[in-house]
Design a protein around this motif. Structure first.
Motif, mmCIF file in Angstrom:
data_model
loop_
_atom_site.group_PDB
_atom_site.id
_atom_site.type_symbol
_atom_site.label_atom_id
_atom_site.label_comp_id
_atom_site.label_asym_id
_atom_site.label_seq_id
_atom_site.Cartn_x
_atom_site.Cartn_y
_atom_site.Cartn_z
ATOM 1 N N PRO A 16 0.835 -1.201 0.000
ATOM 2 C CA PRO A 16 0.000 0.000 0.000
ATOM 3 C C PRO A 16 0.872 1.254 0.000
ATOM 4 O O PRO A 16 1.953 1.273 0.584
ATOM 5 C CB PRO A 16 -0.770 -0.119 1.323
ATOM 6 N N GLU A 17 0.368 2.302 -0.647
ATOM 7 C CA GLU A 17 1.163 3.521 -0.811
ATOM 8 C C GLU A 17 1.521 4.181 0.517
ATOM 9 O O GLU A 17 2.553 4.825 0.637
ATOM 10 C CB GLU A 17 0.412 4.522 -1.694
ATOM 11 N N ASN A 18 0.634 4.042 1.506
ATOM 12 C CA ASN A 18 0.900 4.722 2.776
ATOM 13 C C ASN A 18 1.781 3.894 3.716
ATOM 14 O O ASN A 18 1.998 4.268 4.869
ATOM 15 C CB ASN A 18 -0.412 5.097 3.474
ATOM 16 N N LEU A 19 2.292 2.758 3.213
ATOM 17 C CA LEU A 19 3.170 1.927 4.032
ATOM 18 C C LEU A 19 4.611 2.281 3.682
ATOM 19 O O LEU A 19 4.974 2.303 2.512
ATOM 20 C CB LEU A 19 2.889 0.455 3.733
ATOM 21 N N PHE A 20 5.407 2.565 4.695
ATOM 22 C CA PHE A 20 6.814 2.917 4.504
ATOM 23 C C PHE A 20 6.976 4.130 3.586
ATOM 24 O O PHE A 20 7.640 4.074 2.546
ATOM 25 C CB PHE A 20 7.610 1.740 3.922
ATOM 26 N N GLN A 21 6.330 5.208 3.943
ATOM 27 C CA GLN A 21 6.457 6.430 3.134
ATOM 28 C C GLN A 21 7.888 6.955 3.193
ATOM 29 O O GLN A 21 8.376 7.547 2.250
ATOM 30 C CB GLN A 21 5.459 7.480 3.611
ATOM 31 N N SER A 22 8.542 6.717 4.332
ATOM 32 C CA SER A 22 9.939 7.103 4.461
ATOM 33 C C SER A 22 10.772 5.831 4.567
ATOM 34 O O SER A 22 10.301 4.798 5.048
ATOM 35 C CB SER A 22 10.118 7.952 5.725
ATOM 36 N N SER A 23 12.023 5.919 4.126
ATOM 37 C CA SER A 23 12.889 4.736 4.178
ATOM 38 C C SER A 23 13.214 4.344 5.622
ATOM 39 O O SER A 23 13.678 3.240 5.880
ATOM 40 C CB SER A 23 14.191 5.006 3.419
ATOM 41 N N THR A 24 12.955 5.245 6.564
ATOM 42 C CA THR A 24 13.216 4.914 7.968
ATOM 43 C C THR A 24 11.950 4.454 8.698
ATOM 44 O O THR A 24 11.999 4.153 9.881
ATOM 45 C CB THR A 24 13.791 6.134 8.713
ATOM 46 N N ASP A 25 10.821 4.416 7.993
ATOM 47 C CA ASP A 25 9.578 3.992 8.631
ATOM 48 C C ASP A 25 9.647 2.528 9.050
ATOM 49 O O ASP A 25 10.143 1.674 8.293
ATOM 50 C CB ASP A 25 8.395 4.153 7.669
ATOM 51 N N LEU A 26 9.128 2.261 10.225
ATOM 52 C CA LEU A 26 9.038 0.892 10.726
ATOM 53 C C LEU A 26 7.581 0.559 11.029
ATOM 54 O O LEU A 26 6.815 1.425 11.448
ATOM 55 C CB LEU A 26 9.849 0.741 12.016
ATOM 56 N N VAL A 27 7.231 -0.692 10.825
ATOM 57 C CA VAL A 27 5.936 -1.179 11.307
ATOM 58 C C VAL A 27 6.190 -2.328 12.264
ATOM 59 O O VAL A 27 7.167 -3.071 12.135
ATOM 60 C CB VAL A 27 4.996 -1.656 10.167
ATOM 61 N N ALA A 28 5.312 -2.436 13.248
ATOM 62 C CA ALA A 28 5.388 -3.532 14.204
ATOM 63 C C ALA A 28 4.914 -4.812 13.530
ATOM 64 O O ALA A 28 3.947 -4.798 12.769
ATOM 65 C CB ALA A 28 4.527 -3.220 15.420
ATOM 66 N N ALA A 29 5.599 -5.912 13.795
ATOM 67 C CA ALA A 29 5.215 -7.205 13.226
ATOM 68 C C ALA A 29 4.906 -8.171 14.365
ATOM 69 O O ALA A 29 5.794 -8.567 15.121
ATOM 70 C CB ALA A 29 6.342 -7.758 12.356
ATOM 71 N N ILE A 30 3.638 -8.512 14.475
ATOM 72 C CA ILE A 30 3.201 -9.514 15.450
ATOM 73 C C ILE A 30 3.384 -10.880 14.815
ATOM 74 O O ILE A 30 2.984 -11.093 13.667
ATOM 75 C CB ILE A 30 1.721 -9.311 15.809
#
Lengths: 112, 112
Positions: free
Chosen positions: B5-19
């Protein structure tokens, strides 16, 4: 009630991730955030209560929607930065009306 | 494979939590973090690969210990800041040797 571990919420602004799992089905419902106050309120009331990072305020899950989470157990992970709540969910967990917030598939395996 | 999705990792430093959840038992094993590279590698190799916030590097779960995670599915949550991975876990998930990282109880309900 056990005291909180000393390394949990060393600062009043510290947050831990809270994974929320339906106790009966094992379905993972959502990820939210807790500060010390939210965790203390949750343990006292057994009603899942979180910290909203966008609104910078405490919120009781379901206070508006009625879709409350009755907390049955809370576990802390090995490095004290995540919690696992097992809850009895009333209604859908997600504000979209889906049962779980994790309703968008990025990858589907052969087992699904 | 679907594009991210376009709004995922908009910046190269963006992190998402992974359960991370064991696909067979439903047990929640750990919480880790992914950047775009980690998620892309995970989707390509089906081997769970994360971003270490403490070491600032990509790590393949089990590369040293052998306790790998074969990824069966990945779901994204409603506000695109958390992922749910269902995996087939080899050996214990936790570096302590426990099956799950969530092995410290803060609150135990009457159902347990």
């Amino acid at each position: 009630m056990e005291p909180l571990p000393e390394n949990l919420f060393q600062s009043s602004t510290d947050l831990v991730a809270a994974i929320v799992q339906e106790a009966d089905t094992g379905q993972v419902l959502m990820l939210a955030w807790m500060n010390r106050e939210a965790l203390t309120l949750t343990m006292e009331t057994k009603m899942a209560t979180y910290w909203s990072r966008s609104r910078s305020e405490i919120w009781i899950k379901g206070a508006t929607s009625g879709n409350i989470q009755e907390v049955q157990s809370i576990a802390l992970d090995c490095d004290s930065d995540a919690l696992l709540l097992k809850v009895k969910q009333t209604g859908p967990a997600c504000h979209t009306g889906e049962v779980t917030c994790f309703h968008r598939r990025l990858m589907t395996g052969s087992m699904d």
